[in-house]
Design a protein around this motif. Structure first.
Motif, mmCIF file in Angstrom:
data_model
loop_
_atom_site.group_PDB
_atom_site.id
_atom_site.type_symbol
_atom_site.label_atom_id
_atom_site.label_comp_id
_atom_site.label_asym_id
_atom_site.label_seq_id
_atom_site.Cartn_x
_atom_site.Cartn_y
_atom_site.Cartn_z
ATOM 1 N N SER A 3 0.817 -1.210 0.000
ATOM 2 C CA SER A 3 0.000 0.000 0.000
ATOM 3 C C SER A 3 0.854 1.263 0.000
ATOM 4 O O SER A 3 0.512 2.262 -0.651
ATOM 5 N N TYR A 4 1.961 1.241 0.733
ATOM 6 C CA TYR A 4 2.839 2.412 0.785
ATOM 7 C C TYR A 4 3.413 2.712 -0.597
ATOM 8 O O TYR A 4 3.411 3.853 -1.063
ATOM 9 N N ALA A 130 -11.240 9.298 0.854
ATOM 10 C CA ALA A 130 -10.245 9.462 1.920
ATOM 11 C C ALA A 130 -10.169 10.922 2.355
ATOM 12 O O ALA A 130 -10.083 11.223 3.556
ATOM 13 N N GLU A 134 -11.917 13.309 6.178
ATOM 14 C CA GLU A 134 -11.137 14.106 7.128
ATOM 15 C C GLU A 134 -11.651 15.528 7.285
ATOM 16 O O GLU A 134 -11.073 16.310 8.057
ATOM 17 N N ASP A 147 -5.237 11.771 16.600
ATOM 18 C CA ASP A 147 -6.221 11.039 15.815
ATOM 19 C C ASP A 147 -7.651 11.544 16.018
ATOM 20 O O ASP A 147 -8.569 11.081 15.354
ATOM 21 N N TRP A 164 2.423 10.909 10.542
ATOM 22 C CA TRP A 164 2.581 9.810 9.578
ATOM 23 C C TRP A 164 3.762 10.069 8.647
ATOM 24 O O TRP A 164 4.553 9.173 8.363
ATOM 25 N N TRP A 179 -0.861 11.693 2.666
ATOM 26 C CA TRP A 179 -1.562 10.765 3.570
ATOM 27 C C TRP A 179 -2.808 10.208 2.908
ATOM 28 O O TRP A 179 -3.085 9.012 3.010
ATOM 29 N N CYS A 180 -3.574 11.051 2.238
ATOM 30 C CA CYS A 180 -4.796 10.594 1.554
ATOM 31 C C CYS A 180 -4.460 9.578 0.468
ATOM 32 O O CYS A 180 -5.196 8.595 0.270
ATOM 33 N N TYR A 182 -1.891 7.482 0.372
ATOM 34 C CA TYR A 182 -1.582 6.207 1.028
ATOM 35 C C TYR A 182 -2.852 5.546 1.557
ATOM 36 O O TYR A 182 -3.076 4.344 1.352
ATOM 37 N N THR A 183 -3.691 6.317 2.247
ATOM 38 C CA THR A 183 -4.908 5.771 2.854
ATOM 39 C C THR A 183 -5.846 5.204 1.806
ATOM 40 O O THR A 183 -6.449 4.135 1.995
ATOM 41 N N ALA A 187 -6.953 1.308 1.579
ATOM 42 C CA ALA A 187 -8.366 0.924 1.632
ATOM 43 C C ALA A 187 -8.745 0.084 0.426
ATOM 44 O O ALA A 187 -9.505 -0.881 0.527
#
Length: 320
Positions: A3-4, A130, A134, A147, A164, A179-180, A182-183, A187
């Motif tokens: 995923s990364y 994603a 947020e 968080d 992160w 971040w989005c 990666y997330t 997912a």
């Protein structure tokens, strides 16, 4: 590709905390545009800094018949409201209207990077989801409760996005985009592995969050299943839970509202799947013209035909 790595590929070169570097990845990859699409990354030019200095994720695009373009975005480190803000301390939804000739150069809208969406990364809808998830997040006064969306508000640039990335306490609009990315890819991978998997030991199930079920009941596609502590689906077996007994069929599904013949005995499984004990089960008796009839199961759940009756005894328990 994990995923990364997928998130790095999505952003055409890697994660970054610096807006010019984020734009450069798209330019270098030939994925830089002056016409927006949902899922694009919009870069904003800041006149006093003489460079792109803010970024957001395009969630919707409307083109009017008169040529105006309206985009809706989700941005990190911005302020809610109508006006552009590059250091507002929250994740907010924004809206901008402009014309095609107002894109690029020293205009506020500098251009659009188009992520490398695909089966090995994610979809535009994944990235948008994603980002939207947020909205309302505020930066923190310290590296505490990162968080939580609204807890510990402050102007210290402390966020879960910075943590992160490894640069907590620094301006974070580009880190939010990273971040989005990666997330969204994580997912997407979790959903891709959702469902049943057959292993050498038996069947296992992964839910929509990517968690492998173990040591629990689960309601899947309209039926109940049970999993042992190793995550294996139980089948062809009696299963004790909550002080009662249930039967899991050959396909693993719990039986209910029916009789079961097992090792020479007849058992009744209620509508909840529970083995009936010391109770009567209502039915019909063909030999008496289909009239109501009551069948008795004893304390072990065995059908005891000697206690069957046409009339339910006073005070008797009826299994359903």
């Amino acid at each position: 590709m994990n995923s990364y790595q997928a998130g790095e590929r999505l952003l055409c070169g890697g994660y970054t905390a610096y807006t010019p570097a984020g734009k450069s990845n798209f330019v270098r990859s030939g994925r830089w545009y002056t016409s927006p699409e949902p899922g694009d990354i919009v870069y904003f030019y800041h006149a006093s800094m003489g460079r792109v200095a803010h970024v957001g994720i395009v969630t919707a695009v409307i083109c009017s018949i008169l040529g105006a373009i309206t985009i809706t975005t989700v941005e990190g480190n911005t302020a809610p409201g109508r006006h552009f803000s590059r250091d507002g301390g929250s994740v907010a939804e924004k809206r901008y209207t402009f014309r095609p000739n107002e894109i690029g150069g020293k205009n506020l809208i500098n251009g659009f990077g188009r992520p490398a969406y695909g089966s090995d990364t994610c979809t535009a809808a994944d990235l948008i989801a994603a980002a939207k998830g947020e909205i309302g997040y505020v930066e923190k006064a310290s590296a505490s409760q990162l968080d939580q969306k609204s807890a510990n508000p402050g102007a210290g640039n402390f966020t879960k996005f910075g943590k992160w990335f490894g640069l907590d306490g620094q301006p974070w609009c580009q880190m939010f985009v990273s971040w989005c990315a990666y997330t969204a890819c994580a997912a997407r991978r979790a959903r891709a592995h959702t469902g049943w998997q057959q292993t050498a030991s038996g069947w296992m199930y992964t839910d929509e969050t990517g968690r492998q079920l173990a040591g629990e009941w689960a309601h899947i596609s309209g039926r109940w299943y049970a999993f042992d502590n190793a995550g294996l689906m139980l089948h062809d077996v009696w299963f004790q839970s909550g002080g009662g007994w249930y039967y899991l069929a050959g396909d693993g599904g719990m039986l209910s509202s029916q009789w079961l013949e097992y090792e020479g005995h007849q058992y009744y499984l209620t509508s909840a799947g529970l083995m009936a004990q010391s109770a009567y089960v209502s039915g019909v008796q063909p030999s008496i013209g289909g009239a109501p009839y009551y069948y008795y199961v004893d304390a072990d759940g065995y059908w005891d035909s000697t206690r069957d009756t046409e009339r339910l005894p006073a005070g008797a328990e009826l299994a359903r």
